[in-house]
Design an enzyme around this catalytic site. Structure first.
Site: not given
Length: 640
Positions: A306, A303, A19, A22, A136, A150, A153, A133
């Protein structure tokens, strides 16, 4: 002779498709590598995929595929995305490749035989019991959790107890600290450097370099019941791709004798700035020269997630804006390195303003006048012309200044240099009014103006090529230019185009775009009549978001006596604002100061510099005073 330049991105997990997050790092690395090549410097650009670990194994199981089948399928989406975005990497490393496996096992063996200064084994066996985690792919301490979750996440970590091999990180931290403080290991921006030094002072524990329960990974040569911890595996990609395991000559060129730069996000700071240097020291290898950690970004203030559907696949951007404009839009939102916001809702407006209007329209107007008044052949240069010296000075320093920004990872600023030259050429064109000269018959001055604008466009085609290679190649073809004259040296001199050259132009460089129409889902009542007494309704005032901000950096805006450019912190977000206070405050007086800002203004460009907010100040006669909070409030605190 310059050292070879080696730049890398982090390698990306294959548990999901690529996405815009990246793409951000990868396009930036591509632009930096292209710039160095234009400056006649050898450059090698590496990216790739991280394909081992429990997170990938879980995603493969959920998809009903073997781990390798799942990796092969997802890796193809990354390769296709980078091709779609015109990213020209020199190598794409996969952690499932044989060459990578050889390199990982080699560095593990080197660490296994290493000793600390006091004679202890660098690698030792022990039991680990703690929190892990999977998202991570790292062990967490209780201090790192937020409400038992976490912090990234938002899930509780798994309790793990297993026999592992450990790396004696604590033995290397003093030397890493010394090298960072001596700038032998450069960590940028400065905020991230301070963060790493702060971590070192927190009594970090040794880390596990293997996993017993995870099976999808690279087995240790000295204990095949264990696989390499995914971060040990992943970090080794930076040397596996350039011959560490199988090509000593290549490795010496790019790593041992080269300038090594890692680009990465700040969320993986500890692994790159502490674990990786320690591993290299234990293996007896050189450390990277620079680690540049860019910030996080939101999309239209939200933020990325999805569930919100705002991750923006690169393919979707290219379908709407084309390859080059997509690269430009991704990198031009805010300064590279700080936290910021991708203004996806303004992509069309920004495209039309910067590319279609400023640059594309300049090309169309200039070339069409050459076609109309000079039979399509480049006219002779001519002096004197009012404003020509100013344009020449701006053009001749443009590329050098832009490359200086690139060498300091100011990608956004380098792009701005090219766009500012476009604006300067537009101003020169409008101020000299060549259409009037065409009517009066002053062909010498008319030709000189058009020649000068073509020269500015030639230089722009070099400065903006690393960002928009296809479109700038198209621009150069108008003047009959090839890649042989697309170098930094070529961009530093005026009057390089050959008079009499036939110009070819048949379609706009950046056609204007229309914003996608949004279907109305409800009827909006007409606004109530408002009085013109100048008073605001409380609901209108409630829309204004006032926040406390801390000034991190300040500098004058070039060519503007009244303006300061401020980099400010709003707590979890960094942004840039422009303020008309330079006649009352020096940059040094502003750094560290707490101020009050309007945080929800639409972004605006002031003298070509983007401003995302406005500070509050009070004026009395000739004096101006910046409004500050009455107390030590943290950045981001709301003002009501």
């Amino acid at each position: 002779m310059q050292r070879p330049f080696y730049i890398t991105t982090p390698i990306y997990y294959v548990n999901d498709r690529p996405h815009i997050g990246h793409a951000y790092t990868t396009v930036a690395a591509d632009v930096i590598a292209r710039w160095h090549r234009q400056a006649a410097r050898e450059a090698f650009f590496l990216t790739g995929t991280d394909e081992h670990g429990s997170k990938v194994a879980e995603a493969a199981a959920a998809a009903g595929l073997s781990e390798q089948e799942f990796c092969d399928r997802t890796v193809a989406t990354f390769i296709n995305a980078w091709q779609t975005l015109g990213i020209h990497y020199d190598d794409f490393i996969r952690t499932t490749s044989d060459r990578h496996k050889k390199a990982v096992q080699k560095i593990l063996d080197a660490m296994r035989t290493a000793r600390t200064d006091d004679g202890r084994d660098v690698v030792y066996s022990d039991y680990y019991e703690g929190l892990y985690c999977t998202g991570c792919e790292k062990f967490l301490t209780e201090k790192e959790l937020e409400d038992g979750l976490c912090p990234y996440h938002r899930k509780p970590p798994e309790k793990v107890k297993e026999k592992n091999y450990f790396f004696r990180l604590t033995a290397f931290l003093p030397e890493i600290k010394r090298r960072i403080e001596a700038n032998e290991l450069v960590i940028l921006p400065e905020e991230r450097r301070r963060e790493v030094l702060g971590l070192i002072d927190q009594d970090l524990p040794d880390f596990s370099l293997s996993r017993e329960r995870v099976k999808w990974g690279i087995p240790l040569t000295f204990d095949e019941s264990q696989v390499a911890y995914v971060w040990v595996d992943a970090l080794s990609n930076y040397i596996s791709a350039i011959g560490y395991g199988d090509d000593p000559q290549k490795f010496a060129k790019w790593w041992t004798n080269g300038e090594v730069v890692h680009l990465l996000g700040k969320d993986i700071l500890k692994f790159h700035c502490l674990y990786w240097p320690a591993m290299l020291m234990a293996a007896g290898e050189k450390l990277p020269d620079t680690l540049f950690l860019h910030g996080f970004f939101t999309v239209d203030g939200e933020k990325m997630s999805k569930s919100l559907g705002n991750q923006i696949p690169p393919d979707d951007m290219v379908d709407e804006f084309g390859v080059d404009a997509s690269r430009y839009l991704i990198l031009s939102q805010y300064p590279f390195g700080v936290d910021g916001d991708i203004q996806a809702s303004r992509f069309v407006t920004q495209y039309n303003s910067d590319l279609a209007n400023d640059l594309g329209n300049l090309v169309s107007r200039v070339v069409k006048m050459v076609q109309t008044h000079f039979d399509g052949k480049l006219p002779e240069p001519h002096k004197p012309i009012d404003g020509l010296d100013v344009l020449m000075q701006a053009a001749e320093k443009c590329a050098t200044t832009a490359y200086g920004h690139i060498k300091h990872f100011r990608v956004h600023a380098a792009i701005t240099e090219g766009l500012n030259l476009s604006r300067a050429a537009n101003k020169f064109f409008n101020d000299t009014a060549p259409w009037k000269l065409a009517k009066s018959g002053d062909r010498d001055s008319l030709g000189g103006i058009l020649y000068a604008c073509c020269e500015a466009l030639r230089i722009i085609s070099i400065v903006l090529y690393p960002v928009m290679p296809t479109k700038m190649t198209d621009l150069r073809r108008i003047f009959g230019l090839d890649d042989a004259t697309r170098t930094l040296d070529d961009a530093m001199t005026f009057f390089s185009l050959v008079p009499g050259t036939a110009l070819t132009f048949d379609q706009p460089l950046f056609p204007r775009l229309e914003a996608k129409k949004v279907k109305k889902t409800e009827t909006v009542a007409p606004p109530e009549a408002t009085s013109d007494d100048g008073l605001l309704d409380i609901s209108e005032f409630g829309k204004v978001q006032l926040k406390v901000a801390e000034v991190l950096e300040a500098e004058r805006v070039e060519g503007a006596d009244k303006l300061l450019k401020l980099q400010i912190s709003l707590g979890k977000e960094k942004r840039q604002i422009v303020a008309g206070i330079a006649q009352h405050y020096t940059p040094e007086q502003m750094v560290g100061r707490k101020i009050i800002v309007v945080a929800n203004l639409k972004p605006a460009k002031i003298r070509g510099v983007e401003s995302r907010g406005m500070l509050l100040a009070a004026k009395s006669k000739d004096s101006l005073f910046v409004v500050t909070p009455d107390g030590d409030l943290p950045p981001g605190a709301g003002v009501s």
